[in-house]
Write a protein that holds these residues in place. Structure first.
Motif, PDB file in Angstrom:
ATOM      1  N   HIS A 139       0.785  -1.230  -0.268  1.00 20.20           N
ATOM      2  CA  HIS A 139      -0.030  -0.013  -0.080  1.00 20.20           C
ATOM      3  C   HIS A 139       0.840   1.288   0.121  1.00 20.20           C
ATOM      4  O   HIS A 139       0.436   2.380  -0.753  1.00 20.20           O
ATOM      5  CB  HIS A 139      -0.991   0.153   1.315  1.00 20.20           C
ATOM      6  CG  HIS A 139      -1.892   1.288   1.683  1.00 20.20           C
ATOM      7  ND1 HIS A 139      -1.471   2.156   2.242  1.00 20.20           N
ATOM      8  CD2 HIS A 139      -2.815   1.565   0.720  1.00 20.20           C
ATOM      9  CE1 HIS A 139      -2.417   3.359   2.133  1.00 20.20           C
ATOM     10  NE2 HIS A 139      -3.454   2.984   1.183  1.00 20.20           N
ATOM     11  N   HIS A 140       2.120   1.451   0.901  1.00 24.15           N
ATOM     12  CA  HIS A 140       2.900   2.504   0.869  1.00 24.15           C
ATOM     13  C   HIS A 140       3.493   2.791  -0.513  1.00 24.15           C
ATOM     14  O   HIS A 140       3.525   3.745  -0.810  1.00 24.15           O
ATOM     15  CB  HIS A 140       3.837   2.053   1.925  1.00 24.15           C
ATOM     16  CG  HIS A 140       4.941   3.199   2.194  1.00 24.15           C
ATOM     17  ND1 HIS A 140       4.582   4.322   2.538  1.00 24.15           N
ATOM     18  CD2 HIS A 140       6.270   3.322   1.741  1.00 24.15           C
ATOM     19  CE1 HIS A 140       5.718   5.200   2.693  1.00 24.15           C
ATOM     20  NE2 HIS A 140       6.560   4.546   1.986  1.00 24.15           N
ATOM     21  N   ILE A 141       4.030   1.539  -1.149  1.00 23.19           N
ATOM     22  CA  ILE A 141       4.843   1.623  -2.352  1.00 23.19           C
ATOM     23  C   ILE A 141       3.674   2.135  -3.360  1.00 23.19           C
ATOM     24  O   ILE A 141       4.194   3.051  -4.111  1.00 23.19           O
ATOM     25  CB  ILE A 141       5.375   0.234  -2.736  1.00 23.19           C
ATOM     26  CG1 ILE A 141       6.451  -0.134  -1.979  1.00 23.19           C
ATOM     27  CG2 ILE A 141       5.923   0.271  -4.191  1.00 23.19           C
ATOM     28  CD1 ILE A 141       6.812  -1.452  -2.007  1.00 23.19           C
ATOM     29  N   LEU A 142       2.458   1.574  -3.528  1.00 25.34           N
ATOM     30  CA  LEU A 142       1.661   2.200  -4.520  1.00 25.34           C
ATOM     31  C   LEU A 142       1.297   3.505  -4.170  1.00 25.34           C
ATOM     32  O   LEU A 142       1.394   4.452  -5.337  1.00 25.34           O
ATOM     33  CB  LEU A 142       0.615   1.129  -4.566  1.00 25.34           C
ATOM     34  CG  LEU A 142       0.733  -0.323  -5.069  1.00 25.34           C
ATOM     35  CD1 LEU A 142      -0.574  -0.905  -4.671  1.00 25.34           C
ATOM     36  CD2 LEU A 142       1.135  -0.363  -6.357  1.00 25.34           C
ATOM     37  N   SER A 143       0.971   3.937  -2.914  1.00 27.40           N
ATOM     38  CA  SER A 143       0.582   5.323  -2.487  1.00 27.40           C
ATOM     39  C   SER A 143       1.830   6.321  -3.026  1.00 27.40           C
ATOM     40  O   SER A 143       1.517   7.361  -3.744  1.00 27.40           O
ATOM     41  CB  SER A 143       0.267   5.447  -1.186  1.00 27.40           C
ATOM     42  OG  SER A 143      -0.865   4.561  -0.766  1.00 27.40           O
ATOM     43  N   VAL A 170      -6.254   0.681  -6.622  1.00 25.45           N
ATOM     44  CA  VAL A 170      -5.829  -0.741  -6.224  1.00 25.45           C
ATOM     45  C   VAL A 170      -6.302  -0.766  -4.644  1.00 25.45           C
ATOM     46  O   VAL A 170      -6.122   0.089  -3.861  1.00 25.45           O
ATOM     47  CB  VAL A 170      -4.283  -0.851  -6.047  1.00 25.45           C
ATOM     48  CG1 VAL A 170      -3.953  -2.014  -5.779  1.00 25.45           C
ATOM     49  CG2 VAL A 170      -3.759  -0.523  -7.549  1.00 25.45           C
ATOM     50  N   VAL A 171      -6.863  -1.973  -4.095  1.00 18.11           N
ATOM     51  CA  VAL A 171      -7.297  -2.473  -3.133  1.00 18.11           C
ATOM     52  C   VAL A 171      -6.513  -3.560  -2.782  1.00 18.11           C
ATOM     53  O   VAL A 171      -6.205  -4.646  -3.445  1.00 18.11           O
ATOM     54  CB  VAL A 171      -8.827  -2.998  -3.172  1.00 18.11           C
ATOM     55  CG1 VAL A 171      -9.223  -3.510  -1.655  1.00 18.11           C
ATOM     56  CG2 VAL A 171      -9.782  -1.848  -3.644  1.00 18.11           C
ATOM     57  N   VAL A 172      -5.700  -3.348  -1.416  1.00 17.79           N
ATOM     58  CA  VAL A 172      -4.683  -4.238  -1.000  1.00 17.79           C
ATOM     59  C   VAL A 172      -5.365  -4.920   0.356  1.00 17.79           C
ATOM     60  O   VAL A 172      -5.608  -4.223   1.255  1.00 17.79           O
ATOM     61  CB  VAL A 172      -3.368  -3.638  -0.494  1.00 17.79           C
ATOM     62  CG1 VAL A 172      -2.191  -4.797   0.040  1.00 17.79           C
ATOM     63  CG2 VAL A 172      -2.828  -2.789  -1.722  1.00 17.79           C
ATOM     64  N   LEU A 173      -5.465  -6.224   0.090  1.00 17.36           N
ATOM     65  CA  LEU A 173      -6.185  -6.900   1.152  1.00 17.36           C
ATOM     66  C   LEU A 173      -5.342  -7.812   2.010  1.00 17.36           C
ATOM     67  O   LEU A 173      -4.541  -8.577   1.061  1.00 17.36           O
ATOM     68  CB  LEU A 173      -7.246  -7.932   0.766  1.00 17.36           C
ATOM     69  CG  LEU A 173      -8.416  -7.166   0.049  1.00 17.36           C
ATOM     70  CD1 LEU A 173      -9.613  -8.060  -0.593  1.00 17.36           C
ATOM     71  CD2 LEU A 173      -9.175  -5.981   0.846  1.00 17.36           C
ATOM     72  N   GLU A 174      -5.212  -7.701   3.293  1.00 19.45           N
ATOM     73  CA  GLU A 174      -4.394  -8.842   3.835  1.00 19.45           C
ATOM     74  C   GLU A 174      -5.632  -9.811   4.420  1.00 19.45           C
ATOM     75  O   GLU A 174      -6.484  -9.433   5.099  1.00 19.45           O
ATOM     76  CB  GLU A 174      -3.970  -8.211   5.528  1.00 19.45           C
ATOM     77  CG  GLU A 174      -3.011  -9.259   6.115  1.00 19.45           C
ATOM     78  CD  GLU A 174      -2.914  -8.945   7.676  1.00 19.45           C
ATOM     79  OE1 GLU A 174      -2.998  -9.660   8.458  1.00 19.45           O
ATOM     80  OE2 GLU A 174      -2.996  -7.706   8.296  1.00 19.45           O
TER      81      GLU A 174
END
Length: 465
Positions: A139-143, A170-174
């Motif tokens: 999420h951090h890299i994409l942001s 982009v949705v990042v899911l854990e």
């Protein structure tokens, strides 16, 4: 919010009324469904009634006559060690059982996506250790790269609470094994498997069931690209099943134990140096050794997985490296809390099992180790080979004395409570030492969760002045 589709005008049962349960009820109502809610606690039922939802005892006979679906929260057993009575009732009545993850994948894509220049994508991360850091790092890299990214699932917001993804979003899911095991729909664009070590075995009927729950994200999800940690045999097996051959770059293999230089796509880190190989040659490298938010080999594995996802989404290596450098880390996961008189204080309260604790212990050269809590089966016997950097252990909680017996040759002090352990470790630490909270145990003997335990450690360190 992601309104749930497919149940307009139909009654849907919601079992468990914590964060995900109430979020599910809201999303169902937004999609036109009629939620009927149940929780074993008076508090949970009261929360649903306060929001205006009907409460029905889903454990009683006849509760399922008009119900089209049961949606259950991840913490409620649905198979092992025994299904919750409401879930058993639904299964006997022929009512399908799902969770919020399954509803998300069925509902997130809308007709509006057809009008977008770049359709949104979903990245899903599972595994035993490192899921949260890997997800947050992606999420951090994409942001940082200018992508509109949202973080949800087992970290951040509930999956149905997020905003509908925008053009190119982009949705990042854990996703935990509890979530992947039951979801009736799993369709990520990119799926990530970090590693596999024994955990939650009572909920999955053993190691085979635990791996099967993780594997569903790939076998049933059919991702366009799979990023797979191959340092355990299960990861090797999974990568082998997903690939059509050695050069199939739909699978990106990740390792922190060996170099991978075949004709396929791989990202590995050795001694803190990340290398990307593709089609038999190295195409990029990143030095991870001085990145403050990513200490130790376990975090280097997280970095490799996140790097692989970012590369699969078209980001340049230099941009990814800059984002890795600026990543501050997550609370309670190798979190540098303070440095006092040359002594670093690190909060890894999330290290609730021996494997996570071993990774934390391997990240620093000389450690004053705070451990203990509600020990898991086998205690810390499996950590014998990982204690070489421990100068002394300061033990807390229910399992303190049992842990002490499993550390022959290591100086030990029974401290019982966090404040005593922090004070004693700080008093005896020398410049260059690391006072490390890595409990190798659950928190429930003294704290409601690992977050509260970590917060107590941080507060105790702050009082050192």
């Amino acid at each position: 919010m992601i309104p749930v589709v497919g149940y307009a005008g139909r009654t849907v049962g919601v079992l468990g009324l914590g964060r995900s349960g109430l979020s599910t009820a809201r999303a169902l109502a937004a999609g036109g469904a009629v939620p009927v809610c149940w929780d074993d606690s008076d508090e949970g039922r009261a929360r649903a009634e306060t929001e205006g939802y009907a409460v029905r005892d889903l454990t009683r006979d006849g509760a399922w006559d008009d119900v089209a679906l049961l949606v259950t929260s991840p913490g409620i057993p649905h198979l092992y060690p025994a299904p919750h009575p409401a879930i058993l009732g639904a299964l006997r009545a022929g009512v399908p059982v799902d969770n919020d993850i399954g509803l998300f994948f069925r509902s997130v894509a809308t007709q509006e996506w057809e009008q977008m220049d770049v359709a949104p994508r979903v990245v899903a991360v599972t595994g035993s250790n490192g899921k949260s850091t890997t997800s947050a790092l992606i999420h951090h890299i994409l942001s940082e790269g200018g992508r509109a990214a949202q973080l949800a699932g087992n970290i951040g917001r509930g999956v149905l609470d997020i905003d509908p993804p925008v053009d190119g979003g982009v949705v990042v899911l854990e996703l935990s094994s509890y979530q992947t095991d039951l979801a009736r729909a799993l369709t990520p664009d990119i799926a990530v498997f970090t590693n596999l070590t024994p955990d939650h075995l009572d909920r999955h009927g053993g190691m085979g069931g635990y791996f099967a729950a993780k594997r569903r994200l790939f076998a049933e999800g059919g991702p366009d690209r799979a990023v797979v940690g191959v340092d355990e045999v299960e990861g090797l097996y999974l990568a082998g099943q997903m690939a059509e051959g050695r050069a199939d770059d739909r699978v990106i293999s990740v390792s922190v134990t060996r170099k991978i230089k075949g004709p396929g796509w791989s990202v590995f880190a050795r001694k803190g140096l990340l290398a990307e190989w593709r089609k038999g040659r190295q195409v990029a490298d990143v030095d991870l050794r001085d990145m403050p938010g990513l200490p130790g080999a376990h975090n280097h594995q997280n970095a490799c997985a996140a790097y692989a996802v970012a590369r699969a989404m078209g980001l340049a290596p230099k941009a990814i490296a800059a984002a890795l450098q600026s990543f501050a880390g997550l609370p309670h996961r190798s979190q540098l809390v303070a440095e006092i008189g040359g002594v670093r204080f690190v909060n890894d309260s999330k290290a609730t099992n021996v494997d996570a604790a071993a990774q934390a212990l391997a990240a620093f050269p000389r450690i004053r180790w705070i451990a203990g809590g509600l020990g898991k089966e086998g205690g810390i016997a499996a950590l014998q080979g990982a204690l070489g950097s421990v100068a002394k252990a300061y033990l807390i909680g229910h399992s303190a004395r049992d842990f002490a017996l499993q550390m022959p040759g290591i100086p030990v002090e029974i401290c019982e409570t966090m404040d005593v352990a922090v004070a004693r470790a700080a008093a005896e630490a020398e410049p260059g030492d690391v006072v490390l909270l890595a409990p190798a145990a659950a928190s429930f003997d003294q704290y409601p969760n690992f977050e509260k335990r970590g917060e107590d450690f941080v507060a105790c360190v702050a009082r050192l002045g």
